[in-house]
Design a protein around this motif. Sequence first.
Motif, short mmCIF file in Angstrom:
data_model
loop_
_atom_site.label_atom_id
_atom_site.label_comp_id
_atom_site.label_asym_id
_atom_site.label_seq_id
_atom_site.Cartn_x
_atom_site.Cartn_y
_atom_site.Cartn_z
N ASP A 136 0.83 -1.20 0.00
CA ASP A 136 0.00 0.00 0.00
C ASP A 136 0.87 1.26 0.00
OD1 ASP A 136 -1.84 2.05 0.61
OD2 ASP A 136 -3.09 0.67 1.76
N GLU A 137 0.47 2.25 -0.82
CA GLU A 137 1.22 3.51 -0.86
C GLU A 137 1.20 4.23 0.48
OE1 GLU A 137 1.00 7.77 -3.10
OE2 GLU A 137 0.53 6.02 -4.33
N ALA A 138 0.29 3.81 1.37
CA ALA A 138 0.26 4.40 2.71
C ALA A 138 1.58 4.15 3.44
CB ALA A 138 -0.90 3.83 3.52
N PHE A 139 2.36 3.17 3.00
CA PHE A 139 3.65 2.89 3.63
C PHE A 139 4.73 3.86 3.18
CE2 PHE A 139 2.24 -1.83 3.48
CZ PHE A 139 1.43 -1.63 4.57
N PHE A 140 4.51 4.60 2.08
CA PHE A 140 5.50 5.56 1.62
C PHE A 140 5.69 6.65 2.67
CE2 PHE A 140 4.72 5.05 -3.27
CZ PHE A 140 4.97 3.70 -3.17
N TYR A 141 6.90 7.17 2.73
CA TYR A 141 7.10 8.37 3.53
C TYR A 141 6.41 9.53 2.83
CZ TYR A 141 9.36 12.33 5.77
OH TYR A 141 9.59 13.50 6.44
N ASP A 142 5.65 10.34 3.57
CA ASP A 142 4.91 11.45 2.96
C ASP A 142 4.80 12.57 3.99
OD1 ASP A 142 3.16 13.07 1.44
OD2 ASP A 142 2.29 11.30 0.50
N LYS A 143 5.39 13.70 3.68
CA LYS A 143 5.42 14.83 4.61
C LYS A 143 4.94 16.09 3.90
CE LYS A 143 8.69 17.71 7.23
NZ LYS A 143 10.12 17.86 7.61
N THR A 144 4.06 16.86 4.56
CA THR A 144 3.56 18.11 4.02
C THR A 144 4.31 19.28 4.66
OG1 THR A 144 1.37 17.20 3.60
CG2 THR A 144 1.52 19.59 3.83
N PHE A 145 4.71 20.24 3.85
CA PHE A 145 5.39 21.42 4.37
C PHE A 145 5.03 22.62 3.50
CE2 PHE A 145 8.07 19.66 1.13
CZ PHE A 145 8.66 20.74 0.51
N LYS A 146 5.36 23.81 3.94
CA LYS A 146 4.98 25.02 3.21
C LYS A 146 6.22 25.74 2.68
CE LYS A 146 4.61 27.43 7.66
NZ LYS A 146 3.68 28.01 8.63
N VAL A 147 6.01 26.43 1.56
CA VAL A 147 7.06 27.24 0.94
C VAL A 147 6.50 28.64 0.74
CG1 VAL A 147 8.51 27.59 -1.09
CG2 VAL A 147 8.10 25.27 -0.24
N GLY A 148 7.14 29.63 1.34
CA GLY A 148 6.71 31.02 1.19
C GLY A 148 7.57 31.74 0.18
N ASN A 149 7.19 32.99 -0.14
CA ASN A 149 7.94 33.76 -1.14
C ASN A 149 7.97 35.23 -0.74
OD1 ASN A 149 9.15 34.87 -3.35
ND2 ASN A 149 7.81 33.94 -4.85
N ALA A 150 9.16 35.71 -0.40
CA ALA A 150 9.32 37.13 -0.11
C ALA A 150 10.24 37.79 -1.12
CB ALA A 150 9.89 37.32 1.29
N TRP A 151 10.65 37.05 -2.13
CA TRP A 151 11.66 37.53 -3.07
C TRP A 151 11.07 38.43 -4.15
CZ3 TRP A 151 16.71 35.45 -2.42
CH2 TRP A 151 16.79 34.45 -1.46
N ALA A 152 9.79 38.24 -4.44
CA ALA A 152 9.20 39.02 -5.53
C ALA A 152 7.86 39.59 -5.10
CB ALA A 152 9.02 38.11 -6.76
N ASN A 153 7.82 40.90 -4.98
CA ASN A 153 6.58 41.64 -4.73
C ASN A 153 5.95 41.39 -3.37
OD1 ASN A 153 5.95 43.11 -7.40
ND2 ASN A 153 6.55 41.04 -8.00
N GLN A 154 6.46 40.49 -2.59
CA GLN A 154 6.04 40.31 -1.21
C GLN A 154 4.51 40.27 -1.04
OE1 GLN A 154 8.05 43.61 -1.52
NE2 GLN A 154 9.53 42.13 -2.23
N LEU A 155 3.86 39.47 -1.84
CA LEU A 155 2.40 39.38 -1.74
C LEU A 155 2.01 38.48 -0.58
CD1 LEU A 155 -0.44 39.99 -2.85
CD2 LEU A 155 -0.19 37.97 -4.29
N ILE A 156 1.19 39.00 0.31
CA ILE A 156 0.67 38.25 1.44
C ILE A 156 -0.84 38.09 1.24
CG2 ILE A 156 0.36 38.17 3.94
CD1 ILE A 156 3.24 37.97 3.22
#
Length: 900
Positions: A136-156
Amino acid sequence: MKTKKTSGILLLFASAYFLLSFTADDDPLTKFLKSFQQYFTTHTQEKIYLHTDKPYYAVGDQIWFKAYVVDAQNLKSTPNSNILYVDLIDAKDSVQKTLRLPLVAGLGWGNFELKDSIKEGNYRLRAYTTWMRNYDEAFFYDKTFKVGNAWANQLITKATYSFTQEEKSEKINSKINFSNLDGYPYANKEVTYNVVIEGKTITKGKIKTDEKGNIELGFNNTKASFGNSGRINAAIKIGENTTIDKIIPIKSTSNSVDVQFFPEGGNLVQDVRSKVAFKALGADGLGKAIAGYVQDNNGEKLALINTRNLGMGIFSLTPKAGKTYEAVVKFEDGSERNIKLPTVLAEGATLSIMSSQADSITVKVAVNNGFLQQNLNKFFTVVAQNSGNILYTASSKITSLAFSAKLDRSRFISGINQFTLFDENMQPIAERLIFIPPTDTIGLAINTDKTTYTQRSKATLSIKSTGSNGLPVMGAFSIAVVDAGKVNIPNDEEESIFTNLLLTSDIKGYVEKPNYYLSNITESKTIDTDVLMLTQGWRRFNWKNLNVPQKDTFKPEKTLSISGRVTRGKDKPVVDGTVTIFSSGKKPFLVQTKTNALGEFMVDSLYFPDSTRFMVQARNVKDRKFVEIELYNSTFPVVLKNKNQADLTVNINDSMTAYLKNSKSQYEEWLKNGIVNRSILLGEVVVVDKKPEVQETSNLNGSGNADKVLTEKDFGNAFSIEQALQGRIAGLTINDGIAYIRGREAQIIVDGMNMEPESLSDIPIQDVESIEILKSIAYTAIYGGGGAGGVIIINTKRGKPGFVSKVFVPGVVTYQPIGFLKTKEFYVPNYADPKLNASVADLRTTIYWNPNIITDKLGNANVSFYNGDNTGKYRVILEGTDLNGHLARKVINYNVIPKK
């Protein structure tokens, strides 16, 4: 970690209820245990843990990681696989990049570069071996993380949701604010949006932000289902030629709460007192607090309901004949709901465990009178196992209503232990999971050479590893040192080598805040962990698998290989044909082999880096080239819906402001000192009239650096390369299938290989991803005399891993499999070097990363590095394992103060 196999007599409690006459090694049990042992001998399983340097990132960062691949049964380094795959997956469940890593003793490391093509959003790291694809693919390692961006136009963006239930649909109201990193709103800007729920667009349109930078959207989900999720794709136009794209997650489409009840062992049984766990789960996947009580059909209150932790709790109940039961539940918003409890069995058996004692575990089997009369003197069996290790077995005749045993706790293994009650035919009738916290672990000590450091000062850390017996241990470790002021995550939400390999890898469902159960363990947390085990009904091993023949489709991958089949005519195999494999690159090589009686060939024991291109040429026994080549190109597992959906962050940039402001300051510092320029790291910014983006290219000038770039959208309706090019580029003509630029033959390059001019017409247009035309001396000069007549660069669709292109001439195909990652070394500045430009601010968030720390026979290792310019608390995380499957983790902090 030692495997313990026992078979013996249950210890008795002195009680009038208990009468046991357990016997060992009865025939059904012996046969059963042989099948069990055979299954795990044949179907060994693997677990993977990735230690990353940080829990989240920004565009422009590197993700540094170390992989620990272990045998699930003993947590020792895997003996099966020598190759690991690691995927970077975006919010649309699309694989952005796949790395192929060599494993040595189950260990490997690498990095992902978050280039400017990466947009702000939620991402996943998925890791697996080819052998793991049998399960089962449930055995795969799977991690969620976030990527932000402040390099261009700093949109929040800040999004909030509210929900209302309508007759046949769910109404979702979303308010989204658009501002820059400093909080100034993007007022009166046009926003184009479309709303996607479960992969389908349900609405789209245009709207303008108000003076505060807000928009409000309302939409209906007509196919409402608990747990639905989606996203809002928004594009805000901030300038005449500039648009910024954002993907805003919709974690759920309602605020409804699902409440489930889990009787211990699996069933409520009449006249048998049982523990009943419950779990209140919001549509966003997170636990919700509830309160209430349990009542029978006469309205008599029998038990109170109150959540202990993360929506979970427990109560006890003794069901009676002729009664039905329901819970009256009150939710946080004040609403109430009546929920029926599971059906009560008129006859049955229960299995209960008391695991909170310090030195023992009590196992109890209880039956009601009806079950006793039906099964008097029949045998039942209790089996306990952990990842294929049989830890306890016992059988007995059913002669009374209850049976109990007190077992030594030390016989059980750290992690999830599965107790199962079987009937006389060895069919499971009740089951219970318990969790044993890790005890036999590696002790780690990290000592700093100073109590406090100043900016850019050198730090030396001394590491000592010891076993549970206090003796030195040789181990393999990885270490990350981060600026804790910019990289911060609550302790309970952390992932660690312990939470992964001992807990989450053995149960399929999402576990909220896994480190809560393994850090600073208290009596209350021990109870909460037991409740978690009662509510997680799925486990890695299912007893039904013993009786179901399973063929392992995928073999353990030991080396890189290229294989395939050569045929002619109507699929007739070419026997004893010659197959020649050429590689391109800095270290080209040539390999020849012969086809077998089926026309098949294979070349293994290869080692080549990523981006290596191959040309495979086949000839029949008479050296004729009119043959067909089919490469056995490995497929890749599909990406399923994110099982950790609850970990998604809706307002990404807003949730990591300190990190992104630091990232922005570092970028501006590099810009000021000429280390980078403004044309890079644009992130989600889209500039009108920009040249088409070429993801994969062999252009020596770099991607898109050409006089003309054509992508698939430009020639999607063409039937041939010739038609795609004809009339599109000034000065280019095609005569008799040969391309000329300003009257001279153009050099044809396909996937980095020089081809004959007449081969242009042999290339199927459907295989082509992009075409780059080089005419001017600025672009052709790099190709020397070969580019004097211009260059046509054709890039095939190898962006899809392992793409095979049957082009050019008969008996030849090109192939670019995923090779081994060229591992980069983490850069550590040396401030003792006078040549280093000390005027550039050092605002690193990862101060030091080292994936390959080996303690010596005395258990010692040392590392040194220089601190950055940021002051405050720095955090050191050290994790690893030894050759015997013992795990280790240590976290310390130290302070950096301003330089005087």
